[in-house]
Enzyme design. Structure first.
Site, mmCIF file in Angstrom:
data_model
loop_
_atom_site.group_PDB
_atom_site.id
_atom_site.type_symbol
_atom_site.label_atom_id
_atom_site.label_comp_id
_atom_site.label_asym_id
_atom_site.label_seq_id
_atom_site.Cartn_x
_atom_site.Cartn_y
_atom_site.Cartn_z
ATOM 1 N N ASP B 274 0.834 -1.191 0.000
ATOM 2 C CA ASP B 274 0.000 0.000 0.000
ATOM 3 C C ASP B 274 0.877 1.253 0.000
ATOM 4 O OD1 ASP B 274 -2.587 1.366 2.151
ATOM 5 O OD2 ASP B 274 -2.399 1.288 -0.023
ATOM 6 N N ASP B 436 -9.350 -0.541 3.869
ATOM 7 C CA ASP B 436 -8.714 -0.255 5.147
ATOM 8 C C ASP B 436 -9.557 -0.760 6.294
ATOM 9 O OD1 ASP B 436 -7.958 2.888 3.718
ATOM 10 O OD2 ASP B 436 -6.720 1.089 3.834
#
Lengths: 101, 516
Positions: B274, B436
């Protein structure tokens, strides 16, 4: 979506869509419709589309309540009579609770 | 508007323009009265020290006029500075509010996951694993298990990367229909099939009997309402609730279908990915953001949880075939976006350089043969596919403060100022990708599946602290940032530290009756 930002015609069309969609065995949709547009239809200064909206909201509300009663009644009946009905009840059951006759 | 004021206005941030014009009107207003021979000397009230004698009835000389102009400019400048400061304060205060607004959904998601894991044993049972994790950690040696975990994690990472690039390709070539269709299929799968499974396990866990009629009615209602709320228009709270629920479903899938060590390694690997994907200049997510900015489109409103009203179509990227999560930019152009779009377009048009909604990764279409060849156990093939996608989406996380830098260009309209300001505030919500949510919940859920509440709470707090820090960094840097790395790092550190150090320590203390 924030309905306070929408134009009145849009609101009415949204209400209407929710109302008609609820006829497809969707009492939840009716319930949402009733709650969401409740304030708009009843507690706001009147505007031309409000009359129709009121109708939709009221019918949606009543419809969802009726559905709720029906579903509760059916659930109660089913859970009480499940063991009596034997095979039919087994076919109908999604989950059969363990340890209970 | 007077010519002087508008020139000055251009040199100032747009947002304060109208306020400025309001302020500038006042000194300006005295000017005409000065020049007007019929009004008695109003010049004395012209504010500020006026070194010249009150002009009274005579017209101003050139110097006087210039000097007065200078004074006015100075006053305006100070006024602007003050207003800029106020605005900055407002921004920061706003930032804190939005942190809280994000805390609640993240905590709710974790709560649902932890509650389910704690009460329904199905999700902690081992045995069935995903197709993509061939190493099931069945050997006795720890080293072998860890190796297996790493290999699993890299397989999954490879998959995620492939899917991400596929999404980028799709997006670049404007295949919005494919992306949109994908999203719809995945949310269908998630909302109906997974919900059915979840309901089944829940009922089994609590030993409640139910019949097919009721179950199908419940799932049908829930699913249809979910599709409507997420992809079209629905009440905001309901939409948020559905997104939270869907995110927790995904996390539960991950918790169940990944072997022990693999979960932790995957978390670590994904957060590194990420970081790389979002911050590197060639990172796929960055490319996505920039492409969307070039096209002046809202970046993939799907798969993003937004704390403000302007939500667009958020969808869970669950697709039955490929496992990527896609944010659906095309979805935002859908009919349902009627209200949202104009507002968003307004905001994106002027200066999208500021925070943007985070893109989530879309998944690449995987072949359906995978589904067919997957094991028949509980049909987890398609589930896994869906999970895969989710994970993709999860990777993409960007927290962005939306529309902050693009204050609406209020073209000299004092009247339009109010609603514009409101829109601005509403637009300035922080957005967090659903991936997330998923990964945070995976971490906390996995921690709680071991039964110890200390570790669970420690991980929970670690993640919230990480989220806070990320949001602060977002407020400072004002561009899209990855939300996973900091929180996951903290979470992992806290988890391992707590379970290996704090818990035995506390237990020893308790057994020795030493209270600290």
């Amino acid at each position: 979506m924030d309905i306070s930002r929408m134009s009145n015609t849009k609101k009415l069309s949204l209400c209407r869509i929710y109302f008609f969609a609820g006829f497809a065995c969707l009492p939840f949709m009716w319930a949402v419709n009733a709650i969401w547009f409740l304030r708009e239809a009843f507690f706001k200064p009147p505007y031309p589309e409000q009359k129709q909206m009121k109708r939709y909201v009221v019918i949606s509300g009543i419809g969802s309540l009726l559905w709720l009663v029906a579903v509760i009644a059916w659930c109660v009946v089913f859970s009480l009579k499940r063991s009596e009905w034997g095979e039919v009840a087994d076919k109908l059951s999604f989950i059969i609770p363990k340890g209970v006759p | 508007m007077d010519g002087h004021v508008s020139i000055e206005d251009h040199s100032v941030e747009d947002g304060s323009r109208t306020r400025n014009s309001g302020a500038a009107k006042e000194p300006r207003a005295t000017n005409p009265s000065d020049n007007d021979p019929s009004t008695p000397m109003a010049a004395e009230g012209a504010g500020g020290p006026t070194p010249q004698p009150p002009p009274g009835r005579r017209p101003l000389t050139e110097e006087e006029r210039a000097a007065r102009l200078e004074q006015r400019r100075q006053r305006d400048r100070e006024h602007m500075e003050r207003q800029l400061e106020e605005e900055e304060e407002l921004v920061l205060k706003y930032g804190a509010q939005h942190v809280i607004k994000l805390f609640i959904p993240v905590s709710l998601c974790m709560l649902v996951v932890v509650a389910t894991v704690a009460s329904v044993t199905f999700y902690s049972e081992k045995g069935i694993y995903l197709l993509y994790t061939p190493f099931h950690e069945t050997s006795d040696s720890v080293a072998k298990n860890v190796m297996g975990a790493f290999v699993n994690a890299f397989i999954i990472l490879a998959l995620v990367v492939v899917l991400t690039f596929f999404l980028i390709l799709l997006y670049k070539f404007r295949c919005y229909k494919i992306i949109h269709g994908w999203l719809i299929i995945s949310s269908l799968l998630l909302l109906f099939f997974f919900t059915l499974l979840y309901l089944m396990e829940l009922l089994r866990g609590y030993n409640i009997g139910l019949d097919w009629i009721t179950v199908s009615l419940i799932v049908w209602n829930f699913g249809v309402m979910g599709m409507v709320c997420i992809h079209w228009q629905g009440p905001l709270r309901l939409q948020q609730a559905y997104l939270i629920f869907v995110a927790s479903l995904m996390s539960l899938m991950f918790i169940k279908y990944l072997p022990e060590y693999t979960v932790w390694v995957v978390l670590a690997v994904i957060s590194v990915w990420d970081l790389v994907a979002v911050l590197c200049p060639k990172g796929p997510l960055r490319i996505l953001v920039e492409t969307a900015q070039e096209r002046n489109e809202p970046i993939f409103p799907a798969l993003i949880y937004s704390s403000n009203i302007l939500y667009s179509s958020l969808t869970m990227a669950e697709s039955s075939t490929p496992s990527t999560s896609t944010t659906d930019n095309g979805g935002s152009h859908d009919g349902g976006e009627a209200v949202a779009d104009p507002l968003q377009q307004d905001h994106h048009a002027p200066a999208p350089a500021g925070g943007v909604g985070r893109p989530t990764i879309s998944t690449a279409p995987s072949s359906s043969r995978r589904r067919r060849s997957s094991e028949a156990e509980a049909g987890f093939g398609p589930e896994w596919e869906a999970g895969r996608q989710q994970r993709e989406a999860a990777r993409q996380r960007r927290v962005a403060e939306h529309g902050e830098a693009s204050a609406p260009d209020v073209a000299g309209g004092g009247g339009a100022q109010q609603p514009q300001e409101e829109e601005d505030e509403e637009e300035r919500g922080v957005k967090l990708g659903l991936g997330d949510f998923i990964f945070y919940s995976v971490l906390v859920g996995k921690a709680s599946s071991y039964g110890d509440w200390n570790t669970t709470i420690a991980c929970f707090i670690a993640i919230l602290i990480g989220l806070c820090l990320t949001l602060i960094m977002l407020a400072i840097f004002k561009k899209a940032l990855p939300a996973l790395p900091i929180s996951i790092t903290f979470g992992l550190i806290f988890y391992f530290a707590t379970s290996y150090f704090v818990v035995p320590f506390a237990e020893n203390l308790a057994s020795e009756q030493v209270f600290i």
